[in-house]
Enzyme design. Structure first.
Site, PDB file in Angstrom:
ATOM      1  N   ASP A   7       0.854  -1.159  -0.107  1.00  0.00           N
ATOM      2  CA  ASP A   7       0.067   0.134   0.167  1.00  0.00           C
ATOM      3  C   ASP A   7       0.923   1.327  -0.098  1.00  0.00           C
ATOM      4  O   ASP A   7       1.682   1.307   0.779  1.00  0.00           O
ATOM      5  CB  ASP A   7      -0.910  -0.016   1.194  1.00  0.00           C
ATOM      6  CG  ASP A   7      -1.947  -1.067   1.215  1.00  0.00           C
ATOM      7  OD1 ASP A   7      -1.669  -2.006   0.226  1.00  0.00           O
ATOM      8  OD2 ASP A   7      -2.549  -1.268   2.274  1.00  0.00           O
ATOM      9  N   ASP A 130     -15.622  -4.832   0.594  1.00  0.00           N
ATOM     10  CA  ASP A 130     -15.065  -4.795   2.054  1.00  0.00           C
ATOM     11  C   ASP A 130     -16.278  -4.674   2.921  1.00  0.00           C
ATOM     12  O   ASP A 130     -17.251  -3.605   2.585  1.00  0.00           O
ATOM     13  CB  ASP A 130     -14.379  -3.334   1.918  1.00  0.00           C
ATOM     14  CG  ASP A 130     -13.136  -3.065   1.314  1.00  0.00           C
ATOM     15  OD1 ASP A 130     -12.535  -3.987   1.030  1.00  0.00           O
ATOM     16  OD2 ASP A 130     -13.005  -1.825   0.709  1.00  0.00           O
TER      17      ASP A 130
END
Length: 246
Positions: A7, A130
């Site tokens: 990330d 998610d």
């Protein structure tokens, strides 16, 4: 498959806790970590442009292109973060990315996303879901970096896109992400059983090697691991060995 995650915010590798940009840990240079993971045998790397996800005007396109070139031909790249339109996908595929991950836009602009499944090979597209699991066990979709919870359930969104050719789903239990508290094995058992033709990727919570065998037995086709590698809980090579030996 074991897929290490990198990330990236402003050119640096970070991990967010529970998706919060205010609770991040820095881990250094993405190129050196990418090389390290590839040396250890990673055949695919999961990149997330967190800067681009927060502000599409600040996408880290040059760095992403550099990382894709760095990985080739040893490892493929799966990339997400700030995917908002067809041009974004075209640019990344032309740059050499193998799979493009999109999430919130599948909820906010389903009409456009459904066109992608006609325009692009569905094998290049990954739907990221998610979820927050409610006390009543409802699996609700959260969007915009988990800042907004919708009334849509996991089952609804998968069915909607499965009907038009969905092949890859990256499923994250938000309560587990970045915590090193273990994966939600029962979640993956459930979704893999419900949609056996979809290749599910698990994400969030893996902190020891024994979980890899549990997740593979649950039916996932790939495990995305971030923090455990960054904090040397085990190596990419060890994780791959566990996956292969299961």
């Amino acid at each position: 498959m074991i897929i290490p995650a990198l990330d990236i915010i402003n050119g640096k590798i970070v991990r967010l806790y529970q998706g919060s940009y205010h609770m991040k840990t820095n881990y250094g240079n993405p190129v050196s970590l990418l090389r390290q993971y590839i040396r250890q045998g990673a055949k695919m790397i999961h990149l997330v442009d967190l800067t681009g996800a927060q502000n599409t005007a600040k996408k880290q396109s040059l760095l992403i292109s550099q990382l894709i070139k760095e990985a080739h031909p040893s490892s493929k790249i799966q990339i997400g973060g700030g995917i908002r339109n067809t041009t974004d996908i075209e640019f990344l595929l032309e740059s050499g990315a193998t799979r493009i991950v999109f999430g919130s836009v599948a909820i906010t602009n389903p009409k456009m996303v459904k066109k992608w499944f006609k325009y692009f090979d569905p094998n290049h597209l990954v739907l990221a879901v998610d979820i927050r699991i409610s006390p009543t066990k409802d699996r609700k979709i959260a969007i915009h970096g988990w800042q907004k919870e919708t009334n849509l359930k996991l089952e609804q969104i998968i069915e909607e896109y499965y009907a038009i050719g969905l092949k890859h789903v990256l499923c994250t239990d938000i309560s587990k992400d970045g915590t090193l508290l273990g994966s939600n094995i029962s979640l993956y058992q459930s979704v893999c059983r419900s949609w056996p033709k979809i290749s599910f990727q698990s994400s969030g919570g893996v902190y020891k090697l024994t979980e890899i065998s549990k997740l593979r037995c649950a039916g996932v086709k790939a495990i995305i691991i971030g923090r455990a590698f960054l904090e040397n809980k085990f190596t990419v090579a060890e994780a791959i060995s566990c996956w292969q030996n299961e």
